[in-house]
Design a protein around this motif. Structure first.
Motif, PDB file in Angstrom:
ATOM      1  N   ASP A 139       4.422  -4.877   6.555  1.00  0.00           N
ATOM      2  CA  ASP A 139       3.397  -3.647   6.239  1.00  0.00           C
ATOM      3  C   ASP A 139       4.005  -2.581   5.438  1.00  0.00           C
ATOM      4  O   ASP A 139       4.869  -1.878   5.155  1.00  0.00           O
ATOM      5  CB  ASP A 139       2.967  -3.213   7.524  1.00  0.00           C
ATOM      6  CG  ASP A 139       1.204  -3.254   6.954  1.00  0.00           C
ATOM      7  OD1 ASP A 139       0.483  -2.560   6.764  1.00  0.00           O
ATOM      8  OD2 ASP A 139       0.172  -3.812   8.599  1.00  0.00           O
TER       9      ASP A 139
ATOM     10  N   ASN B 187       8.389  -2.536   8.468  1.00  0.00           N
ATOM     11  CA  ASN B 187       7.020  -2.120   8.915  1.00  0.00           C
ATOM     12  C   ASN B 187       6.793  -1.305   7.679  1.00  0.00           C
ATOM     13  O   ASN B 187       4.712  -0.847   8.035  1.00  0.00           O
ATOM     14  CB  ASN B 187       6.307  -2.057  10.311  1.00  0.00           C
ATOM     15  CG  ASN B 187       5.288  -2.811  10.535  1.00  0.00           C
ATOM     16  OD1 ASN B 187       4.999  -3.702   9.925  1.00  0.00           O
ATOM     17  ND2 ASN B 187       5.199  -2.789  11.780  1.00  0.00           N
TER      18      ASN B 187
ATOM     19  N   GLU C 131       0.472  -8.185  17.822  1.00  0.00           N
ATOM     20  CA  GLU C 131      -0.538  -7.787  16.810  1.00  0.00           C
ATOM     21  C   GLU C 131      -1.806  -6.867  15.813  1.00  0.00           C
ATOM     22  O   GLU C 131      -1.722  -6.316  15.146  1.00  0.00           O
ATOM     23  CB  GLU C 131      -1.421  -9.763  16.512  1.00  0.00           C
ATOM     24  CG  GLU C 131      -1.591 -10.786  16.325  1.00  0.00           C
ATOM     25  CD  GLU C 131      -2.140 -11.900  16.625  1.00  0.00           C
ATOM     26  OE1 GLU C 131      -3.249 -11.859  16.357  1.00  0.00           O
ATOM     27  OE2 GLU C 131      -1.553 -13.284  16.686  1.00  0.00           O
TER      28      GLU C 131
ATOM     29  N   ARG D  87       0.263  -4.707  15.557  1.00  0.00           N
ATOM     30  CA  ARG D  87       1.119  -4.307  14.310  1.00  0.00           C
ATOM     31  C   ARG D  87       2.781  -4.423  14.514  1.00  0.00           C
ATOM     32  O   ARG D  87       3.485  -4.197  13.566  1.00  0.00           O
ATOM     33  CB  ARG D  87       0.315  -3.718  13.098  1.00  0.00           C
ATOM     34  CG  ARG D  87      -0.527  -3.378  12.535  1.00  0.00           C
ATOM     35  CD  ARG D  87      -1.038  -2.449  11.807  1.00  0.00           C
ATOM     36  NE  ARG D  87      -0.395  -1.406  11.585  1.00  0.00           N
ATOM     37  CZ  ARG D  87      -1.063  -0.126  11.554  1.00  0.00           C
ATOM     38  NH1 ARG D  87      -2.193  -0.552  11.973  1.00  0.00           N
ATOM     39  NH2 ARG D  87      -0.801   1.299  11.680  1.00  0.00           N
TER      40      ARG D  87
ATOM     41  N   GLY E 128       4.670  -7.382  13.896  1.00  0.00           N
ATOM     42  CA  GLY E 128       5.142  -7.890  13.086  1.00  0.00           C
ATOM     43  C   GLY E 128       5.530  -9.115  13.400  1.00  0.00           C
ATOM     44  O   GLY E 128       6.391  -9.723  12.159  1.00  0.00           O
TER      45      GLY E 128
ATOM     46  N   CYS F 282       3.568   0.457  12.853  1.00  0.00           N
ATOM     47  CA  CYS F 282       3.517   0.516  14.830  1.00  0.00           C
ATOM     48  C   CYS F 282       2.412   1.026  14.844  1.00  0.00           C
ATOM     49  O   CYS F 282       2.559   2.013  14.017  1.00  0.00           O
ATOM     50  CB  CYS F 282       4.134   0.156  15.199  1.00  0.00           C
ATOM     51  SG  CYS F 282       5.352  -1.260  14.933  1.00  0.00           S
TER      52      CYS F 282
END
Length: 301
Positions: free
Chosen positions: A37, A31, A154, A157, A159, A41
Motif C-alpha cells: 500500500d 505499506n 484489515e 491496513r 497488510g 497503517c
C-alpha cells in the motif's frame, strides 16, 4: 498473580538497568512504498512510529552518540539497547542490514540490538543476517502484530494475515532470536474480549516479550479522520487500566512485559490527552495492580 518486567530481566542478565536508544535505520515500509500500500497503517505517524528516534544519518556511531546525549539527564549508566524503531527495519537488502547491524554491535556501549519490523519482511536471507548478528550480541526482533482479530487487521491496513506472524515467530526462534510482540489496546470496534484474545494469542505462539500499547490518535493519520467523523471513541483512563489488568492476568507467565502503556508525540497527539501525564498514568496502573494483587518479578527473584 505474578508478571515479569523488562527491568527485572535486564538486571538479572546484565546486573543493571539498560536504556533504549531510539534509532533510525533509514528504511521505509512495504505499506508505504507501494509494495502493499502507499498509505501506511491507519494509525501510523509520518515518521513510521519513530517519533522519538534520532534522525537517520549514514554513520550509526554518530546517531548512537546523539541518542546517548538526549537521554543523559535521565540515565547515568553505560549500557544501552540500540532500538531500530522507525518504519520497517528489515526492509532493505541483506548486505545493507548486515553492515548496519554489525557496526552497531561493535559499539562498546551497546549491549542489545532490538529491531522493529514486520513479520512479512523476514525472508531466508534476512534471517541469515539476523542469526549472524545474534551470535555477536543479543538480538531482539519486535513484531507489530497489533491485534489477533483479522477483521481489525484489515481495517488498520496491517497488510498480512496472522499465519505470517506465526511463521515469523517460529523462524526467529529457530535461529535463537527473542521475539517481542506489539499489541495495541483500544483499536476501533474491538471489544474487551478481542483485546484479551490478542494477548492469549501472543501467549499461545510463544512470544518472548510483549508491548502493550495504548492507541494514540495522531494528526495526519487516517485514524484521525475516522475519529473526527465520530466513528469511534478512545479509551478513557479507567477503561484502559481495567483492560490492561485483564490482559496481564491472561498473559503467559513466561512472557516478559516490555511496556504497559506508551507515549504519543505531544505535538501531534489528538487523543486521548490523559495519556500525556505519564507519571499519573503509571501511578494509576501501579495502584490498580496492587489492588488486584498483580505482582512484579517472581521469575527473576
Amino acid at each position: 498473580m505474578y508478571y515479569n518486567s523488562l527491568n527485572d530481566k535486564l538486571r538479572l542478565e546484565f546486573g543493571e538497568k539498560l536504556y533504549k536508544l531510539s534509532l533510525s535505520g533509514g528504511m521505509t515500509c512495504p505499506n508505504r512504498d507501494g509494495k502493499i500500500d502507499t498509505r501506511g497503517c491507519i494509525f501510523c505517524s509520518e515518521k513510521g512510529s519513530g517519533d522519538f528516534a534520532e534522525p537517520f544519518c549514514e554513520d550509526i556511531f554518530s546517531q548512537i552518540e546523539r541518542a546517548k546525549s538526549q537521554v543523559s539527564k535521565k540515565f547515568k549508566g553505560n549500557k544501552y539497547i540500540a532500538y531500530f524503531q522507525s518504519f520497517t527495519n528489515t526492509y532493505a537488502p541483506p548486505e545493507y542490514l548486515e553492515a548496519l547491524f554489525l557496526k552497531t554491535a561493535s559499539h562498546p556501549d551497546i549491549s542489545i540490538i532490538s529491531v522493529a519490523t514486520r513479520p512479512d519482511c523476514l525472508d531466508s536471507e534476512i534471517l541469515k543476517v539476523l542469526e549472524k548478528i545474534s551470535k555477536i550480541k543479543p538480538l531482539w526482533v519486535e513484531l507489530g502484530l497489533q491485534t489477533a482479530n483479522e477483521e481489525t487487521s484489515e481495517y488498520i491496513r496491517r497488510g498480512y494475515k496472522n499465519a505470517v506472524y506465526e511463521k515469523a515467530v517460529a523462524n526467529l526462534h529457530s535461529i535463537g532470536v527473542e521475539v517481542i510482540t506489539h499489541i495495541i489496546l483500544g483499536l476501533p470496534f474491538e471489544s474487551e474480549a478481542d483485546m484479551i484474545n490478542s494477548v492469549r494469542y501472543v501467549s499461545k505462539h510463544k512470544s518472548d516479550g510483549i508491548k502493550l500499547q495504548l492507541l494514540h490518535i495522531l494528526k495526519g493519520t487516517d485514524l484521525a479522520l475516522d475519529y473526527k467523523n465520530g466513528l469511534f471513541s478512545p479509551l478513557n483512563l479507567e477503561e484502559y487500566i481495567d483492560i490492561l489488568c485483564k490482559c496481564v492476568e491472561n498473559l503467559s507467565r513466561d512472557i516478559t512485559i516490555h511496556r504497559l502503556t506508551g507515549d504519543g508525540d505531544k505535538k501531534t497527539l489528538i487523543a486521548p490527552l490523559w495519556s500525556t501525564d505519564k507519571k499519573s498514568v503509571l501511578n494509576a496502573i501501579t495502584k490498580a495492580f496492587r489492588e488486584r494483587d498483580i505482582v512484579q518479578g517472581r521469575l527473576y527473584k
